[in-house]
Design a protein around this motif. Structure first.
Motif, PDB file in Angstrom:
ATOM      1  N   UNK A 176       0.679  -1.484  -0.067  1.00  0.00           N
ATOM      2  CA  UNK A 176      -0.283  -0.045   0.095  1.00  0.00           C
ATOM      3  C   UNK A 176       0.375   1.310   0.051  1.00  0.00           C
ATOM      4  N   UNK A 177       0.221   2.294  -0.735  1.00  0.00           N
ATOM      5  CA  UNK A 177       0.584   3.645  -0.414  1.00  0.00           C
ATOM      6  C   UNK A 177       0.079   4.583  -1.078  1.00  0.00           C
ATOM      7  N   UNK A 178       0.141   5.189   0.301  1.00  0.00           N
ATOM      8  CA  UNK A 178      -0.750   6.519   0.708  1.00  0.00           C
ATOM      9  C   UNK A 178       0.489   7.888   0.615  1.00  0.00           C
ATOM     10  N   UNK A 179      -0.636   8.595  -0.098  1.00  0.00           N
ATOM     11  CA  UNK A 179       0.248  10.255  -0.066  1.00  0.00           C
ATOM     12  C   UNK A 179      -0.226  11.002   0.373  1.00  0.00           C
ATOM     13  N   UNK A 180       0.602  11.767   0.680  1.00  0.00           N
ATOM     14  CA  UNK A 180      -0.437  13.245   2.064  1.00  0.00           C
ATOM     15  C   UNK A 180       0.103  14.920   1.224  1.00  0.00           C
ATOM     16  N   UNK A 238      -3.912  12.310  -0.992  1.00  0.00           N
ATOM     17  CA  UNK A 238      -3.954  13.073  -2.135  1.00  0.00           C
ATOM     18  C   UNK A 238      -4.119  11.737  -2.852  1.00  0.00           C
ATOM     19  N   UNK A 239      -3.424  10.795  -2.518  1.00  0.00           N
ATOM     20  CA  UNK A 239      -4.047   9.190  -3.438  1.00  0.00           C
ATOM     21  C   UNK A 239      -2.896   8.301  -2.736  1.00  0.00           C
ATOM     22  N   UNK A 240      -3.907   7.591  -3.658  1.00  0.00           N
ATOM     23  CA  UNK A 240      -3.457   5.769  -2.457  1.00  0.00           C
ATOM     24  C   UNK A 240      -3.669   4.863  -3.639  1.00  0.00           C
ATOM     25  N   UNK A 241      -2.950   4.008  -3.403  1.00  0.00           N
ATOM     26  CA  UNK A 241      -2.392   2.649  -4.177  1.00  0.00           C
ATOM     27  C   UNK A 241      -2.746   1.452  -2.969  1.00  0.00           C
ATOM     28  N   UNK A 242      -3.710   0.487  -3.365  1.00  0.00           N
ATOM     29  CA  UNK A 242      -3.844  -0.934  -2.876  1.00  0.00           C
ATOM     30  C   UNK A 242      -3.251  -1.780  -3.559  1.00  0.00           C
ATOM     31  N   UNK A 283      -5.757   2.414  -7.554  1.00  0.00           N
ATOM     32  CA  UNK A 283      -5.360   3.533  -7.405  1.00  0.00           C
ATOM     33  C   UNK A 283      -6.521   4.428  -7.309  1.00  0.00           C
ATOM     34  N   UNK A 284      -6.680   5.141  -5.766  1.00  0.00           N
ATOM     35  CA  UNK A 284      -7.706   6.815  -5.712  1.00  0.00           C
ATOM     36  C   UNK A 284      -6.752   7.671  -5.907  1.00  0.00           C
ATOM     37  N   UNK A 285      -7.238   8.541  -6.144  1.00  0.00           N
ATOM     38  CA  UNK A 285      -7.032   9.928  -6.500  1.00  0.00           C
ATOM     39  C   UNK A 285      -8.143  10.961  -5.684  1.00  0.00           C
ATOM     40  N   UNK A 286      -7.491  11.962  -4.713  1.00  0.00           N
ATOM     41  CA  UNK A 286      -8.090  12.916  -4.128  1.00  0.00           C
ATOM     42  C   UNK A 286      -8.056  14.889  -4.382  1.00  0.00           C
ATOM     43  N   UNK A 287      -8.464  15.134  -5.352  1.00  0.00           N
ATOM     44  CA  UNK A 287      -8.268  16.300  -5.315  1.00  0.00           C
ATOM     45  C   UNK A 287      -8.681  17.059  -5.110  1.00  0.00           C
ATOM     46  N   UNK A 288      -7.765  18.011  -4.485  1.00  0.00           N
ATOM     47  CA  UNK A 288      -8.418  19.728  -3.742  1.00  0.00           C
ATOM     48  C   UNK A 288      -9.900  19.930  -4.165  1.00  0.00           C
ATOM     49  N   UNK A 289     -10.011  19.891  -5.090  1.00  0.00           N
ATOM     50  CA  UNK A 289     -11.519  20.132  -5.526  1.00  0.00           C
ATOM     51  C   UNK A 289     -12.204  19.150  -6.639  1.00  0.00           C
TER      52      UNK A 289
END
Length: 341
Positions: free
Chosen positions: A190-194, A201-205, A225-231
């Motif tokens: 797993x990778x989580x990015x903050x 803002x992003x993660x991969x499983x 993979x999931x991405x979480x944009x600010x807007x």
């Protein structure tokens, strides 16, 4: 620096049989031992497949796509996915040393969105994509662990995985990355990015890991993979790969990592920072129906909880493995303060 096509023996990952990943770590590895195990993936300089499938989970109207994936470290990446004829041509996601792009259907034509890496990295806090596509090279199983960047860890979590938190300086500020590592095989699950303000803002499983004896690495064959944009709402996709070719590209195209030039409609992402969607694609809307993205804000969706702060449980009888975690991603209300288990 371009590595080009390798010569000599072709290194491949066959479908069957797969050797079990060897035990490379003891019960309490130190940071140097952990880094040596994770960084075995340095042996993979090129990775290629013609047998991939992409499921754009945040766009239910889009069927599962057939895809090819080619990558060459450090920044070269290309994924081309085919879609039904009624939706126009396919999706093209790519990156090279200077720029990245993605080309998506726009009614009966194609629109190419692109940006220079350096320019885009200066505005990640307000960009429609919180990472550029070259991050996928790390997300799909080639993450590195540099001991000099470690902020905390390694620690053993209650699920049995090893957790390490690292720093990643960018022109937009210092990001933090959390890695979960399989405790005996020493590969990243797993990778989580903050972001600098603590927002995920992003993660991969990754799952379905298979050991490649030829280059002594373990590669995942399923990655979400999931991405979480600010807007805008999240974008999620899952990549499934039947087999990989390692250290040779399954393409003779000399322009494989060159941005397309034939598209009539081009949009520079640097000039549209802060927008909430790209024809519904980047914002996770319905690309087929053209539904605009509205009503999202951090106030309505709530904060995203860092990996170490999110409570989660395993079903009875399931061991603390990467597979158990993949089926039970962190959920639940936010918990304040960092808690290492």
């Amino acid at each position: 620096m371009s590595l080009g096509l390798t010569t000599g023996c072709v290194r491949t990952v066959s479908n069957v049989p797969f050797a079990a990943p060897p035990v490379v770590l003891n019960a309490t590895p130190n940071l140097q031992e952990l880094a040596a195990a994770v960084n075995r993936t340095d042996a993979v300089q090129q990775l290629s497949t013609n047998s991939a499938k992409v499921d754009v989970l945040s766009m239910p109207a889009v069927p599962k796509l057939n895809a090819t994936v080619n990558l060459q470290r450090e920044k070269r990446f290309r994924m081309k996915a085919s879609v039904p004829i009624i939706m126009g041509a396919g999706i093209d996601l790519g990156s090279n040393e200077n720029e990245f792009w993605f080309e998506v259907p726009d009614n009966m034509t194609q629109t190419l969105y692109y940006a220079n890496h350096d320019q885009y990295s200066r505005q990640l806090n307000r960009a429609i994509l919180p990472v550029d596509p070259s991050w996928l090279i790390e997300a799909i199983g080639l993450a590195r662990l540099d001991p000099a960047t470690v902020l905390s860890g390694p620690v053993i979590r209650s699920d049995g995985l090893i957790e390490v938190r690292t720093s990643s300086p960018t022109p937009s500020g210092v990001y933090q990355r959390v890695l979960f590592i399989e405790p005996s095989g020493g590969y990243v699950t797993n990778v989580f990015l903050y972001s600098p303000d603590g927002r995920q803002v992003a993660k991969s499983i990754a799952s379905d890991h298979r050991f490649n004896e030829t280059v002594n690495v373990v590669l995942p064959h399923r990655v979400k993979v999931e991405l979480f944009p600010a807007a805008g709402p999240p974008l999620a996709m899952q990549l499934e790969v039947a087999s990989y070719t390692v250290n040779q590209l399954l393409s003779g195209d000399p322009e494989l990592f060159t941005m397309p030039t034939t598209t009539t409609t081009k949009v520079n992402l640097v000039e549209m920072a802060g927008m909430t969607s790209v024809n519904g694609f980047a914002g996770g809307g319905n690309i087929a129906a053209g539904v605009p993205v509205t009503g999202y804000s951090s106030a309505t969706m709530g904060p995203i909880v860092p990996a170490s702060e999110a409570p989660w449980t395993r079903p009875p009888g399931m061991p603390g493995t990467a597979a158990a975690y993949s089926a039970n991603a962190p959920t639940g209300p936010p918990m304040r303060g960092i808690r290492y288990e």
